[in-house]
Scaffold this motif. Structure first.
Motif, mmCIF file in Angstrom:
data_model
loop_
_atom_site.group_PDB
_atom_site.id
_atom_site.type_symbol
_atom_site.label_atom_id
_atom_site.label_comp_id
_atom_site.label_asym_id
_atom_site.label_seq_id
_atom_site.Cartn_x
_atom_site.Cartn_y
_atom_site.Cartn_z
ATOM 1 N N PHE A 1 0.652 -3.681 4.630
ATOM 2 C CA PHE A 1 0.203 -3.409 5.501
ATOM 3 C C PHE A 1 -1.050 -3.963 6.080
ATOM 4 O O PHE A 1 -1.709 -4.918 5.210
ATOM 5 C CB PHE A 1 -0.750 -2.268 5.789
ATOM 6 N N GLU A 2 -1.760 -4.313 7.385
ATOM 7 C CA GLU A 2 -2.973 -4.517 7.383
ATOM 8 C C GLU A 2 -4.699 -4.073 7.793
ATOM 9 O O GLU A 2 -3.558 -2.798 7.378
ATOM 10 C CB GLU A 2 -3.089 -5.187 8.704
ATOM 11 N N ASN A 3 -5.412 -3.798 6.918
ATOM 12 C CA ASN A 3 -6.861 -3.254 7.091
ATOM 13 C C ASN A 3 -6.391 -1.673 5.749
ATOM 14 O O ASN A 3 -5.629 -2.432 5.229
ATOM 15 C CB ASN A 3 -7.053 -3.446 8.676
ATOM 16 N N ASP A 4 -6.838 -0.741 7.152
ATOM 17 C CA ASP A 4 -7.145 0.401 6.563
ATOM 18 C C ASP A 4 -5.222 1.128 7.085
ATOM 19 O O ASP A 4 -5.576 1.881 6.482
ATOM 20 C CB ASP A 4 -7.432 0.983 6.802
ATOM 21 N N ASP B 1 -3.997 3.764 4.474
ATOM 22 C CA ASP B 1 -3.951 4.632 4.167
ATOM 23 C C ASP B 1 -4.276 5.407 5.383
ATOM 24 O O ASP B 1 -3.659 6.781 5.264
ATOM 25 C CB ASP B 1 -6.095 4.451 4.431
ATOM 26 N N ILE B 2 -4.228 5.357 6.967
ATOM 27 C CA ILE B 2 -3.275 6.018 8.089
ATOM 28 C C ILE B 2 -2.259 6.596 7.334
ATOM 29 O O ILE B 2 -1.719 7.851 8.033
ATOM 30 C CB ILE B 2 -3.408 5.503 9.034
ATOM 31 N N PHE B 3 -1.251 5.456 6.995
ATOM 32 C CA PHE B 3 0.217 5.890 6.678
ATOM 33 C C PHE B 3 0.302 7.298 5.789
ATOM 34 O O PHE B 3 0.801 7.588 6.283
ATOM 35 C CB PHE B 3 0.764 5.025 6.479
ATOM 36 N N VAL B 4 -0.104 7.036 4.578
ATOM 37 C CA VAL B 4 -0.078 7.704 3.446
ATOM 38 C C VAL B 4 -0.640 8.706 3.767
ATOM 39 O O VAL B 4 0.218 9.973 3.814
ATOM 40 C CB VAL B 4 -0.395 6.852 2.039
ATOM 41 N N ASN B 5 -1.682 9.389 4.126
ATOM 42 C CA ASN B 5 -2.536 10.189 4.646
ATOM 43 C C ASN B 5 -1.170 11.360 5.871
ATOM 44 O O ASN B 5 -1.284 11.792 5.947
ATOM 45 C CB ASN B 5 -4.140 10.175 5.508
ATOM 46 N N LYS C 1 -0.332 -3.235 -4.435
ATOM 47 C CA LYS C 1 -1.750 -4.368 -4.631
ATOM 48 C C LYS C 1 -2.504 -3.342 -3.754
ATOM 49 O O LYS C 1 -2.601 -2.929 -3.075
ATOM 50 C CB LYS C 1 -0.574 -5.986 -4.272
ATOM 51 N N GLU C 2 -3.196 -4.490 -3.231
ATOM 52 C CA GLU C 2 -4.487 -4.553 -2.342
ATOM 53 C C GLU C 2 -3.618 -3.754 -0.719
ATOM 54 O O GLU C 2 -4.435 -2.455 -0.635
ATOM 55 C CB GLU C 2 -5.495 -5.789 -1.986
ATOM 56 N N ASN C 3 -2.520 -4.372 -0.685
ATOM 57 C CA ASN C 3 -2.405 -3.384 0.624
ATOM 58 C C ASN C 3 -1.426 -3.350 1.037
ATOM 59 O O ASN C 3 -0.759 -3.761 1.850
ATOM 60 C CB ASN C 3 -2.723 -4.450 2.351
ATOM 61 N N THR C 4 -0.069 -3.248 -0.156
ATOM 62 C CA THR C 4 1.256 -3.176 -0.217
ATOM 63 C C THR C 4 1.636 -1.879 -0.676
ATOM 64 O O THR C 4 1.027 -1.554 -1.525
ATOM 65 C CB THR C 4 1.592 -4.265 -1.501
ATOM 66 N N LEU C 5 2.536 -1.270 -0.250
ATOM 67 C CA LEU C 5 3.212 0.306 -0.471
ATOM 68 C C LEU C 5 4.908 -0.133 -1.195
ATOM 69 O O LEU C 5 5.153 -0.517 0.099
ATOM 70 C CB LEU C 5 3.177 1.200 0.700
#
Length: 558
Positions: A503-506, A509-513, A527-531
């Motif tokens: 994912f890019e940037n935040d 967080d939006i996807f998970v929430n 990782k920092e931006n990997t789900l």
């Protein structure tokens, strides 16, 4: 020499014939059940007894013999003439050394776990030599120094060649042929005779060594030039040798000769019947041998420096000793199953007969160990503390890292193989969960099972080859991880398929929430931006999840 097996039942009369004391078995009518593992030597009966662990039992037999047949076997004759039993001597030495090693590591320790007490018994002092120690010391000293000893012996004889009567020498004695087939005469006839101060000590030493060789069929060759005391004369020497030896104590200055003197003194001290300090028996016995097996395995996997090492004020030792009183057998840090962070691998040694397997109680305890370690690390996280590179819970998804657990069983596969671990996956994977479709839930746990060559463990326990042990540790940790990866990368085995997306940037967080209810326990940030998302093939919401991850890529862990 006799071999008994722990936990087996024998005729009471035969046990009383070899033991001076019934402390090594429990009487049940006309039979006795061996209730310990150990080494025993009776001086009065001149008998060596080895009580081997029950791991040597495979389908109710040990070495293809019933325990009673093995006990009745005339080992001295069979082992001497049957090459198939040549490995037994090696086994018994490693076994004895392992008992001595454990005695030295835990001499003043009483270990109590649940209602089971651990008991280590011995009438040997920390600095004392047992009879078997002496046998091994004589043989090892001789093999290491035989050329030096023989050189000094021949050098003295060569010095007797002054004014030699060669005609009489050649006529009355036989030479030793050395290099280029040159003759070397040991018994030289001459007028002048010089007393050899070393000859008496050499005679005692090699007479004792020869006695050990005959008694235990040792693979040593003693040069014919040495004067040996045999038969009834040797029996007399056993009684009087200590007195004779001490009369010549101050003749020797070379280190080799002083060590020979010390070994002879130790031997005569044990065989001098007139000595009030002489023991009638020697023994090292261990009840609850599972504690010893656990220590042997733990020494293979970790070392004391690692256990005591503190990271941010936290030591591995604290993780091993849980607050509820449970003690974890084995725990080490290694690369996580799902990402580049590390995780704790938690193991339990299972000491059974070679075809045994852990039951429900052992499995439940192992899951409890894992939950305790997870909670310990979550408590640290709540206090804003943590081990370096260790991550148990992801703050974004609230998913928990996979916690690798394993059972390891001692197994006898090839009785001649002491050098290979033969580590193999055994039986099925044991699972525990609240929700079958949530792999990243703290209550979802997996235990893999392995067998390891017990003889390799036995030998390695007293090995000083640190490079080999470290190589084994690294290879084994990678082996454990690879087996977990193989299990989780097969949907037929674990039931899950894995999917990954960057994912890019935040946006992560939006996807998970937005989808938290659907992803709970099924997703974790790696990782920092990997789900990473794991979908079980029987998930009730599989259709919704499949739509959610349309643009995700399938993922193999590793």
């Amino acid at each position: 020499m006799k071999i008994l097996i722990e936990g087996e039942k024998y005729s009471l009369n035969t046990l009383l014939e070899v033991f001076d004391d019934p402390k090594f078995f429990i009487q049940e009518g006309m039979f006795g059940t061996i209730n310990c593992v150990g080494y025993y030597h009776s001086f009065s009966k001149n008998e060596l007894i080895y009580i081997l662990p029950k791991v040597f039992i495979i389908e109710e037999k040990a070495f293809e013999l019933s325990p009673q047949q093995l006990f009745d076997l005339d080992l001295k004759i069979s082992f001497k003439h049957d090459v198939n039993y040549a490995w037994v001597r090696q086994l018994l030495i490693y076994f004895y050394n392992s008992l001595a090693e454990f005695r030295n590591r835990y001499r003043n320790t009483v270990i109590i776990e649940s209602s089971q007490s651990f008991e280590l018994n011995s009438n040997l002092g920390l600095t004392e030599y047992s009879y078997l120690d002496l046998v091994l010391s004589f043989v090892n000293f001789y093999k290491k120094n035989k050329n030096t000893i023989l050189y000094h012996h021949i050098e003295f004889i060569s010095n007797q060649a002054k004014k030699a009567k060669w005609e009489k020498t050649i006529r009355t004695s036989l030479p030793i042929l050395i290099s280029n087939n040159s003759p070397l005469y040991i018994d030289i006839r001459n007028k002048q005779k010089k007393v050899n101060d070393e000859e008496e000590l050499l005679s005692y030493f090699f007479s004792i060594l020869n006695h050990f060789k005959i008694e235990h069929d040792l693979p040593v060759t003693i040069d014919k030039s040495y004067k040996l005391i045999r038969g009834s004369q040797f029996e007399k020497l056993q009684r009087t040798g200590l007195t004779k030896l001490r009369k010549i104590k101050h003749r020797y200055f070379a280190d080799t000769l002083k060590r020979m003197y010390q070994l002879c003194e130790l031997y005569f001290s044990k065989t001098d019947l007139s000595s009030p300090k002489r023991k009638n028996e020697e023994f090292i016995s261990v009840r609850n041998y599972n504690i010893v097996f656990e220590d042997m395995i733990d020494k293979l996997f970790t070392d004391k420096i690692y256990d005591s090492k503190s990271i941010n004020g936290i030591s591995i030792d604290k993780l091993k000793n849980n607050k509820d009183g449970k003690i974890i057998d084995h725990i080490f840090e290694h690369k996580s199953i799902i990402d580049t962070d590390n995780i704790f691998y938690i193991g339990d040694s299972k000491y059974y007969k070679s075809d045994g397997v852990a039951g429900k109680l052992s499995t439940y305890k192992q899951f409890t160990y894992a939950k305790n370690v997870i909670q310990f690390n979550i408590d640290l996280l709540n206090k804003s503390k943590a081990y370096d590179n260790i991550r148990y819970r992801d703050d974004i998804t609230e998913g928990y890292n996979i916690s690798p657990n394993f059972f390891i069983y001692g197994h006898l596969n090839d009785e001649k193989n002491f050098d290979e671990p033969l580590l193999k996956k055994y039986k099925t994977v044991k699972k525990s969960f609240h929700f079958k479709d949530r792999i990243f839930d703290r209550d979802t746990l997996f235990v893999l099972q392995y067998r390891i060559n017990f003889l390799f463990v036995l030998k390695s326990y007293t090995s000083i080859n640190f490079n080999k042990i470290n190589s084994f540790r690294n290879d084994t940790k990678n082996h454990f991880r690879n087996k977990f990866l193989k299990y989780f990368n097969s949907v037929d085995n674990c039931g899950f398929e894995f999917y990954e997306k960057d994912f890019e940037n935040d946006a992560i967080d939006i996807f998970v929430n937005k989808n938290f209810r659907l992803l709970n326990g099924k997703a974790i940030k790696i990782k920092e931006n990997t789900l990473l998302i794991a979908i079980h093939k029987e998930d009730r919401q599989k259709e919704l999840l499949d739509n959610l991850i349309k643009d995700f890529e399938t993922k193999l862990l590793g």
